[in-house]
Scaffold this motif. Structure first.
Motif, PDB file in Angstrom:
ATOM      1  N   PRO A  29       0.816  -1.226   0.000  1.00  0.00           N
ATOM      2  CA  PRO A  29       0.000   0.000   0.000  1.00  0.00           C
ATOM      3  C   PRO A  29       0.847   1.272   0.000  1.00  0.00           C
ATOM      4  CG  PRO A  29      -0.829  -1.547   1.625  1.00  0.00           C
ATOM      5  CD  PRO A  29       0.459  -2.118   1.106  1.00  0.00           C
ATOM      6  N   ASP A  30       1.964   1.283   0.759  1.00  0.00           N
ATOM      7  CA  ASP A  30       2.806   2.492   0.789  1.00  0.00           C
ATOM      8  C   ASP A  30       3.458   2.728  -0.569  1.00  0.00           C
ATOM      9  OD1 ASP A  30       2.164   2.952   3.375  1.00  0.00           O
ATOM     10  OD2 ASP A  30       3.981   2.082   4.236  1.00  0.00           O
ATOM     11  N   ALA A  31       4.027   1.638  -1.136  1.00  0.00           N
ATOM     12  CA  ALA A  31       4.698   1.784  -2.431  1.00  0.00           C
ATOM     13  C   ALA A  31       3.684   2.179  -3.510  1.00  0.00           C
ATOM     14  CB  ALA A  31       5.394   0.479  -2.800  1.00  0.00           C
ATOM     15  N   ALA A  32       2.488   1.591  -3.452  1.00  0.00           N
ATOM     16  CA  ALA A  32       1.474   1.900  -4.462  1.00  0.00           C
ATOM     17  C   ALA A  32       1.072   3.372  -4.391  1.00  0.00           C
ATOM     18  CB  ALA A  32       0.251   1.009  -4.268  1.00  0.00           C
ATOM     19  N   HIS A  33       1.071   3.930  -3.184  1.00  0.00           N
ATOM     20  CA  HIS A  33       0.742   5.346  -2.998  1.00  0.00           C
ATOM     21  C   HIS A  33       1.645   6.232  -3.851  1.00  0.00           C
ATOM     22  CE1 HIS A  33      -2.196   6.103   0.150  1.00  0.00           C
ATOM     23  NE2 HIS A  33      -1.928   7.378  -0.053  1.00  0.00           N
ATOM     24  N   HIS A  34       2.984   5.966  -3.805  1.00  0.00           N
ATOM     25  CA  HIS A  34       3.905   6.784  -4.623  1.00  0.00           C
ATOM     26  C   HIS A  34       3.657   6.550  -6.106  1.00  0.00           C
ATOM     27  CE1 HIS A  34       5.856   6.728  -0.813  1.00  0.00           C
ATOM     28  NE2 HIS A  34       6.485   5.588  -0.994  1.00  0.00           N
ATOM     29  N   GLU A  35       3.512   5.269  -6.455  1.00  0.00           N
ATOM     30  CA  GLU A  35       3.409   4.938  -7.883  1.00  0.00           C
ATOM     31  C   GLU A  35       2.133   5.533  -8.490  1.00  0.00           C
ATOM     32  OE1 GLU A  35       5.918   3.211  -9.538  1.00  0.00           O
ATOM     33  OE2 GLU A  35       6.953   3.408  -7.619  1.00  0.00           O
ATOM     34  N   LEU A  36       1.043   5.540  -7.708  1.00  0.00           N
ATOM     35  CA  LEU A  36      -0.220   6.060  -8.237  1.00  0.00           C
ATOM     36  C   LEU A  36      -0.130   7.552  -8.546  1.00  0.00           C
ATOM     37  CD1 LEU A  36      -2.752   4.136  -5.979  1.00  0.00           C
ATOM     38  CD2 LEU A  36      -2.580   3.985  -8.459  1.00  0.00           C
ATOM     39  N   ALA A 362       2.459 -11.780  -6.330  1.00  0.00           N
ATOM     40  CA  ALA A 362       1.834 -11.649  -5.010  1.00  0.00           C
ATOM     41  C   ALA A 362       1.727 -13.001  -4.313  1.00  0.00           C
ATOM     42  CB  ALA A 362       0.447 -11.014  -5.156  1.00  0.00           C
ATOM     43  N   VAL A 363       1.752 -14.087  -5.103  1.00  0.00           N
ATOM     44  CA  VAL A 363       1.739 -15.439  -4.518  1.00  0.00           C
ATOM     45  C   VAL A 363       3.163 -15.969  -4.358  1.00  0.00           C
ATOM     46  CG1 VAL A 363       0.994 -17.832  -4.865  1.00  0.00           C
ATOM     47  CG2 VAL A 363      -0.484 -15.965  -5.604  1.00  0.00           C
ATOM     48  N   LEU A 364       3.939 -15.834  -5.441  1.00  0.00           N
ATOM     49  CA  LEU A 364       5.254 -16.486  -5.483  1.00  0.00           C
ATOM     50  C   LEU A 364       6.255 -15.840  -4.517  1.00  0.00           C
ATOM     51  CD1 LEU A 364       6.439 -18.830  -7.061  1.00  0.00           C
ATOM     52  CD2 LEU A 364       7.168 -17.221  -8.827  1.00  0.00           C
ATOM     53  N   THR A 365       6.273 -14.527  -4.454  1.00  0.00           N
ATOM     54  CA  THR A 365       7.270 -13.852  -3.610  1.00  0.00           C
ATOM     55  C   THR A 365       7.131 -14.264  -2.140  1.00  0.00           C
ATOM     56  OG1 THR A 365       7.372 -12.006  -5.139  1.00  0.00           O
ATOM     57  CG2 THR A 365       8.183 -11.600  -2.922  1.00  0.00           C
ATOM     58  N   PRO A 366       5.922 -14.198  -1.546  1.00  0.00           N
ATOM     59  CA  PRO A 366       5.829 -14.641  -0.145  1.00  0.00           C
ATOM     60  C   PRO A 366       6.159 -16.123   0.017  1.00  0.00           C
ATOM     61  CG  PRO A 366       3.846 -13.455  -0.775  1.00  0.00           C
ATOM     62  CD  PRO A 366       4.631 -13.686  -2.028  1.00  0.00           C
ATOM     63  N   GLN A 367       5.899 -16.917  -1.021  1.00  0.00           N
ATOM     64  CA  GLN A 367       6.222 -18.340  -0.925  1.00  0.00           C
ATOM     65  C   GLN A 367       7.723 -18.582  -0.927  1.00  0.00           C
ATOM     66  OE1 GLN A 367       4.633 -21.220  -0.487  1.00  0.00           O
ATOM     67  NE2 GLN A 367       2.805 -20.066  -0.001  1.00  0.00           N
ATOM     68  N   LEU A 368       8.450 -17.857  -1.767  1.00  0.00           N
ATOM     69  CA  LEU A 368       9.899 -18.067  -1.853  1.00  0.00           C
ATOM     70  C   LEU A 368      10.623 -17.442  -0.665  1.00  0.00           C
ATOM     71  CD1 LEU A 368      10.566 -17.320  -5.655  1.00  0.00           C
ATOM     72  CD2 LEU A 368      10.356 -19.541  -4.557  1.00  0.00           C
ATOM     73  N   ALA A 369      10.188 -16.239  -0.276  1.00  0.00           N
ATOM     74  CA  ALA A 369      10.964 -15.496   0.728  1.00  0.00           C
ATOM     75  C   ALA A 369      10.279 -15.414   2.087  1.00  0.00           C
ATOM     76  CB  ALA A 369      11.252 -14.086   0.206  1.00  0.00           C
ATOM     77  N   GLY A 370       9.021 -15.866   2.181  1.00  0.00           N
ATOM     78  CA  GLY A 370       8.328 -15.864   3.465  1.00  0.00           C
ATOM     79  C   GLY A 370       7.613 -14.555   3.773  1.00  0.00           C
ATOM     80  N   PRO A 377       7.248  -6.331   4.380  1.00  0.00           N
ATOM     81  CA  PRO A 377       6.524  -5.880   3.180  1.00  0.00           C
ATOM     82  C   PRO A 377       5.858  -7.028   2.424  1.00  0.00           C
ATOM     83  CG  PRO A 377       8.664  -4.817   3.311  1.00  0.00           C
ATOM     84  CD  PRO A 377       8.623  -5.833   4.415  1.00  0.00           C
ATOM     85  N   ASN A 378       6.451  -8.237   2.469  1.00  0.00           N
ATOM     86  CA  ASN A 378       5.847  -9.369   1.740  1.00  0.00           C
ATOM     87  C   ASN A 378       4.486  -9.765   2.315  1.00  0.00           C
ATOM     88  OD1 ASN A 378       7.897  -9.515  -0.043  1.00  0.00           O
ATOM     89  ND2 ASN A 378       8.850 -11.358   0.791  1.00  0.00           N
ATOM     90  N   SER A 379       4.231  -9.415   3.584  1.00  0.00           N
ATOM     91  CA  SER A 379       2.939  -9.784   4.190  1.00  0.00           C
ATOM     92  C   SER A 379       1.777  -9.026   3.556  1.00  0.00           C
ATOM     93  CB  SER A 379       2.954  -9.483   5.694  1.00  0.00           C
ATOM     94  OG  SER A 379       3.923 -10.275   6.314  1.00  0.00           O
ATOM     95  N   SER A 380       2.070  -7.893   2.925  1.00  0.00           N
ATOM     96  CA  SER A 380       0.969  -7.118   2.327  1.00  0.00           C
ATOM     97  C   SER A 380       0.657  -7.600   0.904  1.00  0.00           C
ATOM     98  CB  SER A 380       1.321  -5.627   2.298  1.00  0.00           C
ATOM     99  OG  SER A 380       2.469  -5.412   1.497  1.00  0.00           O
ATOM    100  N   LEU A 381       1.542  -8.397   0.321  1.00  0.00           N
ATOM    101  CA  LEU A 381       1.353  -8.758  -1.097  1.00  0.00           C
ATOM    102  C   LEU A 381       0.067  -9.547  -1.385  1.00  0.00           C
ATOM    103  CD1 LEU A 381       5.002  -9.503  -2.284  1.00  0.00           C
ATOM    104  CD2 LEU A 381       3.553  -7.556  -2.835  1.00  0.00           C
ATOM    105  N   PRO A 382      -0.310 -10.533  -0.534  1.00  0.00           N
ATOM    106  CA  PRO A 382      -1.542 -11.269  -0.873  1.00  0.00           C
ATOM    107  C   PRO A 382      -2.789 -10.373  -0.913  1.00  0.00           C
ATOM    108  CG  PRO A 382      -0.268 -12.455   0.779  1.00  0.00           C
ATOM    109  CD  PRO A 382       0.374 -11.115   0.622  1.00  0.00           C
ATOM    110  N   PHE A 383      -2.680  -9.152  -0.387  1.00  0.00           N
ATOM    111  CA  PHE A 383      -3.837  -8.251  -0.394  1.00  0.00           C
ATOM    112  C   PHE A 383      -3.812  -7.326  -1.614  1.00  0.00           C
ATOM    113  CE2 PHE A 383      -3.044  -9.743   3.803  1.00  0.00           C
ATOM    114  CZ  PHE A 383      -4.308 -10.061   4.285  1.00  0.00           C
ATOM    115  N   ALA A 384      -2.763  -7.438  -2.444  1.00  0.00           N
ATOM    116  CA  ALA A 384      -2.632  -6.554  -3.611  1.00  0.00           C
ATOM    117  C   ALA A 384      -3.435  -7.103  -4.782  1.00  0.00           C
ATOM    118  CB  ALA A 384      -1.155  -6.432  -3.983  1.00  0.00           C
ATOM    119  N   SER A 385      -4.710  -7.356  -4.555  1.00  0.00           N
ATOM    120  CA  SER A 385      -5.539  -7.945  -5.607  1.00  0.00           C
ATOM    121  C   SER A 385      -7.003  -7.653  -5.324  1.00  0.00           C
ATOM    122  CB  SER A 385      -5.327  -9.468  -5.634  1.00  0.00           C
ATOM    123  OG  SER A 385      -6.307 -10.087  -6.442  1.00  0.00           O
ATOM    124  N   SER A 386      -7.762  -7.483  -6.407  1.00  0.00           N
ATOM    125  CA  SER A 386      -9.210  -7.292  -6.238  1.00  0.00           C
ATOM    126  C   SER A 386      -9.933  -8.640  -6.268  1.00  0.00           C
ATOM    127  CB  SER A 386      -9.740  -6.400  -7.359  1.00  0.00           C
ATOM    128  OG  SER A 386      -9.585  -7.073  -8.600  1.00  0.00           O
TER     129      SER A 386
END
Ligand code: SF4
Length: 504
Positions: A29-36, A362-370, A377-386
């Motif tokens: 969410p923080d990174a997306a704020h800048h990018e948006l 959003a699936v693979l990164t938390p799986q590979l790196a936890g 920051p990886n904990s927020s990735l599964p929520f980066a989807s509608s």
């Protein structure tokens, strides 16, 4: 009865923290704020993804057996994951028998050390590279630089990213966030001997890149590549690409070092038939990619005379041990899921903080790196989807990404049982446990109108409620709650009117 102490097997290690590019520095969410806030980036990404999306629909629609091909791709990859150790051993034996040398790397640190050591042995201080996600994942270029070895990317988009001191934002089109005039600026600033009158016509830009790279191809004795597939039966590796620069890397130098994620295995040569139809159609919307290069070990007096293969784990065995991770490893990195994702289209790839952006990232990164707790920051990735499901429809190997994301969200919530978000949920649960407590909470919520002010939303609350506002805004509470309205004279009047109308 005698108790038997059962040994509990150790879980395979995830990719280590601090090495490579599988964890951003801030939450999605923080990174997306800048990018948006970057409207140029949104325009560039939207134009590119819409073009690829339409081409993909056209060429997949032409094939009457497209759905069967998807089923075959999915079945082959599932079979691979089910017997990965056996296939890897077969692959290693085949590569070795054809003159290649196989190295096993448990993680990014080991893989970087192996590759740097191999380059040092050649005496070269420069290497050329074929676009490779595995080497991006382990941060190989940065490691080589720290060892005094300069790596030159030869894929045009990767070169733009590298010269622009940038990071890729798309699996297949790493410079998707750049437009022509930005690329011209990068070339003028970073390429030695470039024509100062260079214009931003694509042909002129391609010619400038060609001149720059041609010299590197002719003079650099070591190349580093990734691979799209490794065939267990024959020990053959393959790279598919559009420009031919990859082929120059794979054939010109004396030494070739390939870094391959262990999940890239396919069992037989015949299986390629399925993937060489699925991949180009899904990735670039082409019926056939322009260049498919395949090599098996070493061929005397033809091509590189020394071939090393680094087989990379870096969290893949850990992913394989998990039912979500196992399905995610089926990915053939076509990027179709990125090109249809409404979240990716707006934020771009950098917001995901990983080499692997978009839905599969959003699936693979938390799986590979936890996901190490709520501040990872990886904990927020599964929520980066509608969870709209477009990625599932597009995936050529039918990975059910939305279901995997939901399961990962569940895991994250379980892990965060003591985090601030969980504390906020516990507070809400107490407030809702009796009508008296709920009334008190509603009165307190009325204060929210003051906090929200003219903005009409509350963006930050103190702990434990910060667990909610860290990721979302709370809308301004209404002047009156439903219960207050129900008890008011106006409410009673309107209810009486409604009852009367219902009986008329
Ligand atoms: S998850 Fe599917 S659609 Fe996405 S990159 Fe992988 S194979 Fe392609």
């Amino acid at each position: 009865m005698t108790r038997v102490a059962l040994p509990s097997p150790a879980f395979p290690p995830r990719a280590p923290e601090g090495a490579g590019n599988l964890r951003g520095s801030e939450s999605f969410p923080d990174a997306a704020h800048h990018e948006l806030a970057n409207s140029q980036l949104r325009r560039n990404i939207s134009n590119a993804t819409h073009t690829i999306r339409e081409k993909r629909l056209q060429v997949t629609g032409e094939l009457p057996d497209w759905e069967q091909l998807r089923d075959s791709g999915s079945a082959i990859k599932t079979d691979v994951m089910n017997r990965l150790p056996e296939l890897l051993e077969q692959f290693e034996a085949a590569v070795t028998a054809r003159g290649g040398v196989v190295h096993w790397a448990q993680d990014a640190v080991e893989a970087n050390e192996i590759v740097a050591g191999l380059v040092r042995e050649t005496g070269s201080e420069e290497v050329i590279k074929v676009k490779s996600m595995a080497t991006q994942e382990i941060g190989l270029n940065e490691h080589l630089e720290s060892e005094g070895i300069r790596a030159y990317e030869t894929d045009l988009a990767e070169l733009i990213v590298q010269l622009g001191h940038d990071t890729p934002s798309h699996i297949l089109v790493p410079a998707i966030h750049r437009n022509r005039s930005e690329i011209r600026e990068i070339f003028l600033n970073e390429m030695a001997d470039v024509d100062p009158h260079l214009d931003d016509d694509p042909a002129s830009l391609a010619a400038a890149a060609r001149r720059f790279l041609r010299h590197k191809f002719m003079t650099t004795p070591v190349a580093i590549s990734g691979t799209n597939f490794g065939i267990a039966e024959t020990g053959t590796l393959g790279v598919v690409e559009s420009e031919g620069n990859g082929r120059m890397c794979l054939t010109m130098p004396q030494t070739l070092i390939t870094v391959m994620g262990i999940e890239k295995i396919i069992p037989t040569y015949a299986d390629l038939e399925v993937f060489l139809q699925l991949l180009p159609r899904s990735s670039t919307g082409e019926r056939m990619n322009p260049y498919t290069s395949m090599w098996t070990g070493v061929t005397p007096e033809d091509g590189p005379q020394s071939f090393h293969l680094v087989l990379l784990d870096n969290g893949r065995t850990a992913a394989l041990a998990d039912k979500i991770g196992r399905e995610a490893l089926n990915c053939i990195r076509c990027s179709a899921c990125l090109n249809v994702c409404p979240v990716y289209e707006r934020t771009g790839g950098h917001a995901y903080g990983s080499t692997y952006p978009g839905p599969i990232g959003a699936v693979l990164t938390p799986q590979l790196a936890g996901m190490h707790g709520s501040h990872d920051p990886n904990s927020s990735l599964p929520f980066a989807s509608s969870l709209c499901g477009a990625c599932f429809d597009a995936c050529p190997v039918k990975i059910d990404i939305p279901s995997l994301l939901v399961e990962l969200r569940h895991q994250k919530v379980e892990q965060a049982a003591f985090g601030s978000e969980a504390a906020a949920m516990r507070a809400a649960s107490i407030a809702m446990s009796s009508s008296g407590k709920f009334t008190v909470a509603q009165k307190a919520a009325g204060l929210g109108r003051l906090i929200a002010g003219k903005k009409g939303k509350i963006s930050a609350l103190p702990p434990p409620l910060s667990g909610w506002t860290d990721a979302r805004d709370i809308p301004k509470p209404p002047k009156q709650t439903f219960r207050q309205w129900w008890g008011s004279a106006e409410g009673q009047r309107e209810i009486a009117d409604a009852r009367r109308q219902a009986h008329e």
